[in-house]
Design a protein around this motif. Structure first.
Motif, short mmCIF file in Angstrom:
data_model
loop_
_atom_site.label_atom_id
_atom_site.label_comp_id
_atom_site.label_asym_id
_atom_site.label_seq_id
_atom_site.Cartn_x
_atom_site.Cartn_y
_atom_site.Cartn_z
N ARG A 34 5.94 22.02 -10.24
CA ARG A 34 4.52 22.26 -9.95
C ARG A 34 4.13 23.71 -10.25
O ARG A 34 3.05 23.98 -10.79
CB ARG A 34 4.21 21.90 -8.51
N SER A 35 5.01 24.63 -9.94
CA SER A 35 4.74 26.04 -10.22
C SER A 35 4.64 26.29 -11.72
O SER A 35 3.76 27.02 -12.19
CB SER A 35 5.84 26.91 -9.60
N ALA A 36 5.55 25.69 -12.48
CA ALA A 36 5.51 25.86 -13.95
C ALA A 36 4.25 25.24 -14.53
O ALA A 36 3.64 25.80 -15.45
CB ALA A 36 6.76 25.23 -14.57
N ALA A 37 3.82 24.10 -14.00
CA ALA A 37 2.61 23.46 -14.49
C ALA A 37 1.39 24.33 -14.21
O ALA A 37 0.49 24.46 -15.06
CB ALA A 37 2.43 22.08 -13.85
N ARG A 38 1.35 24.95 -13.02
CA ARG A 38 0.23 25.85 -12.71
C ARG A 38 0.24 27.07 -13.64
O ARG A 38 -0.83 27.51 -14.11
CB ARG A 38 0.30 26.30 -11.26
N ALA A 39 1.42 27.60 -13.95
CA ALA A 39 1.51 28.76 -14.84
C ALA A 39 1.04 28.38 -16.25
O ALA A 39 0.33 29.16 -16.90
CB ALA A 39 2.93 29.29 -14.87
N ARG A 40 1.43 27.20 -16.72
CA ARG A 40 0.98 26.75 -18.05
C ARG A 40 -0.54 26.59 -18.06
O ARG A 40 -1.20 26.98 -19.03
CB ARG A 40 1.65 25.43 -18.42
N ALA A 41 -1.09 26.02 -17.01
CA ALA A 41 -2.54 25.82 -16.95
C ALA A 41 -3.26 27.16 -16.96
O ALA A 41 -4.29 27.32 -17.65
CB ALA A 41 -2.91 25.02 -15.71
N ARG A 42 -2.75 28.14 -16.22
CA ARG A 42 -3.38 29.47 -16.21
C ARG A 42 -3.29 30.12 -17.59
O ARG A 42 -4.26 30.74 -18.06
CB ARG A 42 -2.71 30.37 -15.17
N ALA A 43 -2.16 29.94 -18.27
CA ALA A 43 -2.02 30.53 -19.61
C ALA A 43 -2.98 29.87 -20.59
O ALA A 43 -3.60 30.55 -21.42
CB ALA A 43 -0.58 30.39 -20.09
N LEU A 44 -3.11 28.56 -20.51
CA LEU A 44 -4.05 27.87 -21.40
C LEU A 44 -5.49 28.27 -21.11
O LEU A 44 -6.29 28.46 -22.03
CB LEU A 44 -3.89 26.36 -21.25
N ASP A 45 -5.83 28.41 -19.84
CA ASP A 45 -7.18 28.86 -19.49
C ASP A 45 -7.45 30.26 -20.00
O ASP A 45 -8.53 30.55 -20.53
CB ASP A 45 -7.37 28.84 -17.97
N ALA A 46 -6.47 31.14 -19.88
CA ALA A 46 -6.64 32.51 -20.36
C ALA A 46 -6.80 32.54 -21.87
O ALA A 46 -7.65 33.26 -22.40
CB ALA A 46 -5.44 33.36 -19.94
N ALA A 47 -6.00 31.73 -22.59
CA ALA A 47 -6.12 31.69 -24.05
C ALA A 47 -7.46 31.10 -24.47
O ALA A 47 -8.10 31.60 -25.40
CB ALA A 47 -4.97 30.86 -24.64
N ALA A 48 -7.89 30.06 -23.78
CA ALA A 48 -9.17 29.45 -24.12
C ALA A 48 -10.31 30.43 -23.87
O ALA A 48 -11.25 30.53 -24.67
CB ALA A 48 -9.38 28.19 -23.29
N GLU A 49 -10.22 31.17 -22.77
CA GLU A 49 -11.26 32.16 -22.47
C GLU A 49 -11.25 33.28 -23.51
O GLU A 49 -12.30 33.75 -23.94
CB GLU A 49 -11.03 32.74 -21.08
N PHE A 50 -10.08 33.69 -23.95
CA PHE A 50 -9.97 34.77 -24.93
C PHE A 50 -10.57 34.34 -26.27
O PHE A 50 -11.31 35.11 -26.90
CB PHE A 50 -8.50 35.15 -25.13
N PHE A 51 -10.29 33.13 -26.71
CA PHE A 51 -10.77 32.69 -28.02
C PHE A 51 -12.16 32.09 -27.96
O PHE A 51 -12.74 31.79 -29.00
CB PHE A 51 -9.78 31.67 -28.62
N ASP A 52 -12.72 31.91 -26.79
CA ASP A 52 -14.02 31.31 -26.64
C ASP A 52 -15.10 32.37 -26.40
O ASP A 52 -16.15 32.08 -25.85
CB ASP A 52 -14.01 30.31 -25.49
N THR A 53 -14.84 33.58 -26.80
CA THR A 53 -15.84 34.64 -26.61
C THR A 53 -16.95 34.47 -27.63
O THR A 53 -16.73 34.16 -28.78
CB THR A 53 -15.20 36.03 -26.76
N GLU A 54 -18.16 34.66 -27.18
CA GLU A 54 -19.30 34.57 -28.08
C GLU A 54 -19.55 35.94 -28.70
O GLU A 54 -19.54 36.95 -28.03
CB GLU A 54 -20.53 34.09 -27.31
N ARG A 55 -19.83 35.94 -29.97
CA ARG A 55 -20.01 37.21 -30.66
C ARG A 55 -21.42 37.38 -31.10
O ARG A 55 -22.16 36.65 -31.50
CB ARG A 55 -19.09 37.29 -31.86
#
Length: 55
Positions: A34-55
């Motif tokens: 469960r801890s690893a799944a939460r860490a993966r979800a946080r990493a995916l959210d961070a990557a999505a937020e990083f690449f989803d910036t509006e320019r």
């Protein structure tokens, strides 16, 4: 202490230790998954937020 008395104390102790390990090991493994799944979800959210910036 006689060898028979030592054996009479060691065998139940080992069986009890194995039983306790058998109960707690799956719980610990589930917690780790469960801890690893939460860490993966946080990493995916961070990557999505990083690449989803509006320019």
């Amino acid at each position: 202490m006689t060898p028979l008395l030592k054996t009479a104390l060691v065998v139940p102790g080992r069986l009890l230790g194995a039983a306790v390990t058998g109960v707690f090991q799956p719980l610990a493994a589930g917690r780790a998954e469960r801890s690893a799944a939460r860490a993966r979800a946080r990493a995916l959210d961070a990557a999505a937020e990083f690449f989803d910036t509006e320019r």
